[in-house]
Write a protein that holds these residues in place. Sequence first.
Motif, PDB file in Angstrom:
ATOM      1  N   ALA A 359     -13.171  23.900   0.373  1.00  0.00           N
ATOM      2  CA  ALA A 359     -12.455  23.029  -0.558  1.00  0.00           C
ATOM      3  C   ALA A 359     -13.012  23.156  -1.967  1.00  0.00           C
ATOM      4  N   ALA A 360     -14.337  23.199  -2.090  1.00  0.00           N
ATOM      5  CA  ALA A 360     -14.957  23.280  -3.415  1.00  0.00           C
ATOM      6  C   ALA A 360     -14.675  24.616  -4.082  1.00  0.00           C
ATOM      7  N   THR A 361     -14.811  25.710  -3.348  1.00  0.00           N
ATOM      8  CA  THR A 361     -14.608  27.035  -3.949  1.00  0.00           C
ATOM      9  C   THR A 361     -13.140  27.321  -4.215  1.00  0.00           C
ATOM     10  N   HIS A 362     -12.244  26.582  -3.547  1.00  0.00           N
ATOM     11  CA  HIS A 362     -10.813  26.723  -3.821  1.00  0.00           C
ATOM     12  C   HIS A 362     -10.325  25.668  -4.820  1.00  0.00           C
ATOM     13  N   GLN A 363     -11.279  24.999  -5.458  1.00  0.00           N
ATOM     14  CA  GLN A 363     -11.021  24.095  -6.580  1.00  0.00           C
ATOM     15  C   GLN A 363     -10.158  22.896  -6.200  1.00  0.00           C
ATOM     16  N   LYS A 386     -24.000  17.077   1.016  1.00  0.00           N
ATOM     17  CA  LYS A 386     -23.389  18.393   0.868  1.00  0.00           C
ATOM     18  C   LYS A 386     -22.264  18.355  -0.169  1.00  0.00           C
ATOM     19  N   VAL A 387     -21.450  17.310  -0.134  1.00  0.00           N
ATOM     20  CA  VAL A 387     -20.375  17.170  -1.117  1.00  0.00           C
ATOM     21  C   VAL A 387     -20.953  17.112  -2.526  1.00  0.00           C
ATOM     22  N   ALA A 388     -22.026  16.347  -2.692  1.00  0.00           N
ATOM     23  CA  ALA A 388     -22.667  16.238  -4.004  1.00  0.00           C
ATOM     24  C   ALA A 388     -23.229  17.582  -4.459  1.00  0.00           C
ATOM     25  N   GLU A 389     -23.817  18.317  -3.537  1.00  0.00           N
ATOM     26  CA  GLU A 389     -24.361  19.645  -3.864  1.00  0.00           C
ATOM     27  C   GLU A 389     -23.257  20.584  -4.323  1.00  0.00           C
ATOM     28  N   LEU A 390     -22.117  20.550  -3.642  1.00  0.00           N
ATOM     29  CA  LEU A 390     -20.991  21.406  -4.008  1.00  0.00           C
ATOM     30  C   LEU A 390     -20.440  21.033  -5.382  1.00  0.00           C
ATOM     31  N   LYS A 391     -20.405  19.754  -5.661  1.00  0.00           N
ATOM     32  CA  LYS A 391     -19.937  19.316  -6.982  1.00  0.00           C
ATOM     33  C   LYS A 391     -20.832  19.888  -8.083  1.00  0.00           C
ATOM     34  N   ARG A 392     -22.145  19.884  -7.857  1.00  0.00           N
ATOM     35  CA  ARG A 392     -23.066  20.417  -8.867  1.00  0.00           C
ATOM     36  C   ARG A 392     -22.929  21.931  -8.994  1.00  0.00           C
ATOM     37  N   PRO A 397     -15.701  18.883  -5.364  1.00  0.00           N
ATOM     38  CA  PRO A 397     -14.593  17.998  -5.718  1.00  0.00           C
ATOM     39  C   PRO A 397     -15.030  16.980  -6.758  1.00  0.00           C
ATOM     40  N   THR A 398     -14.040  16.387  -7.418  1.00  0.00           N
ATOM     41  CA  THR A 398     -14.337  15.313  -8.366  1.00  0.00           C
ATOM     42  C   THR A 398     -14.097  13.941  -7.749  1.00  0.00           C
ATOM     43  N   LYS A 399     -13.388  13.917  -6.616  1.00  0.00           N
ATOM     44  CA  LYS A 399     -13.124  12.656  -5.934  1.00  0.00           C
ATOM     45  C   LYS A 399     -13.347  12.846  -4.435  1.00  0.00           C
TER      46      LYS A 399
END
Length: 741
Positions: A359-363, A386-392, A397-399
Amino acid sequence: VVPNTFAPTTDGFAFFAPDGSVAELLTTPELLVLASFVTPASVAYAEERAAAGIVPLAPADVRQVVARLLRANLLAPEVDSTPKTSGPLDLTPDRRDALMRLVDAVAATARARRDAVMARGRPRPPVVPVVRRTGMIPPTALGMILAYAMEHDGGRLADLYDFEPRWVMRRRDVSRLVRERGPGVYLFSNYAWTMQENMAMSALVKELSPESVTVHGGPNTPSYEADVEAFLRAHPHVDLVARGEGERTVAEVLNAIDGRPAELAAARPRLAHVAGLSFRDGDRVVRTPDRERTADLDQFPSPYLGGLFEEYDGAAEVVVIETNRGCPYGCTFCDWGSATLSRLRKFSLERVFGELEWAATHQAQTIVLADSNFGMLARDVEITAKVAELKRQHGYPTKFYFSTAKNTLRHLTEIITILADAGIRTEAVLALQTTDPVVLDTINRSNIKTANYHSLAYEYRRVGLSLSTEYIVGLPGSTMTTVVTDLQSAVDREINVRANPVELLVNSPMNEPSYRAKFAIESEQLPGDRYRRLVVSSASHSREDLDDMWMLHRFFHFAENLGALRHVGRWLRQSTGVDELEIYRRMIGLDAERPGEFPLIGWAVRHFEVLGVPPLGWARWYDEVARFATDVMGVPDSSELRTVLGVQRAIVPDRGRSFPDRVELEHDYVAWFEAMLAAKEADPSTWPEATPPLASFGPGVLTIEDPFDACTKVYGRCAANLEKLSWELVSPVARDASVPA
């Protein structure tokens, strides 16, 4: 420009400026010219209306009136003549471009697949997941079903069928596919919001190709025995009903059909051995035994990691991910994936992390978890980290949205702190549904303890995130008294309320015949949707009672969620000892008890939810609120009242304002407000006594900002649909919004 209200006077129709003065006085013809532009139109259109006698004005005079209305900012030139979209397609230009890329990518994949079939020279029956969708959300459920079928039994089914994962389907796409490929198997995942369109698409498939097979599953496909039989008899275009988890059921159905959908009758003896299936066999309905839930969820391959959703690269507005399945509770109104009253079964963390990374790499801007009780398990903290790490790492994701655990606070505090530190917006929805013990018992529900509820609200406020509570209006057992208690509990904890009707979900325990009879439940079809029903009365409340409950909820949304009366309510409670909900109920009852005395408050009660604008401007409306405070609530006209009304007028969006806006106050309301919150944190029931009176605070200043341009974006919008927009302007006394406008 926006919806506006005018006051009829002896001299014409008065339009008021933000300060309450008369800004414009229009004649009847001028008002009718203005009405010509309720939707964008040319001046020639207004001239035609004048020529036809609809506007009592000479056509030659129309342009002069239009020029005056432009100068008064009641009309605005339409700069962008591009046709506007609405609903799911009301996107920013970047996201609209992403959607167009998605549509093009899906079409290109479909063409490549068709070319491969033609080159092979031996077409196989297609297996088509029908997704009637124009939005940008990969269909997780159908993706899971297709991914498992493609790998089932070592990929054997791929030798029998051509799998056609077309994720953006229109009716013409279905028609073309049916005509080009002949008989196939069409899969429908029925949810409350997809059912009506799915049934129309299913009927279209059978009309064009009677030999094709339609398979229907999902939460809104009936599973109670009598309901399934009635469903199949009423819908001859439905061939097979898959009950419960669909992955293995659909794979076994495809195996039983053996690549020959046109010979469904011959396959019925084999289908009779597929668990979790219902189908017609002549005049009778065959119901096979229920399928046991799958313990090892990792045997179901991921459609994200398996490449089924690659067309969504850069175009996935929302990605829905399961980290577990099941729900240990048995709330009678609910049918959470037909897996209530079941133990939680977990996908491995490795798989969950992989899907989050996809999800993160597909924006993907937003990740939504399909879990019933996120925060119940210790590993949910790891998932959040993990979600927070991907955001950084990736900016996405932003939400991050989820449904919170129902009766534990154990891990939620850490979860929301991680999200806040990473700058990820969230709005946890605490799905209380009700706080009344009798109603909770009626719906077989166990809620979060009151002390935990209070602590969680404080924790969200501490880190600057938004917490909402969700109530269902009109549950069996509920009365106006229970509704008032529910709403007052949210006021005491300073959190927003989302109100939902009682939808009689087809597979919920509430729809079981003996339960309906016990609580005298009556339901009606949702207007415009024959497959959805709403509870309209029960043993504890009539239809009229339900109407009154909804009126209170709508006014509560205006007063509290949007903040139009929140500060008045707090101050009046401390000054009079009357709870906020009783104050709002008195406002609602003014038209009946004191007809004609408070017309603007009555107008807001009836119409604000539709138009989203104050009657005759905020200045005059709050003047009437001041008169309500003195004449009905019995408080004196004082510097305290002037301060509170000054705060209220400052925080609501209005046209023509400039920011930052500095409001001088006779008393330091911000300091009083912070003292009130501290007292509520100590004990929500005693804060009026524990908070110093507003008059004890010296002069103060309130600074207002509008970073989300609420004065333009939400003024005149339907207020009832603004839960996810920043309606209230930003200030030290504002309540956090979940999503910027």
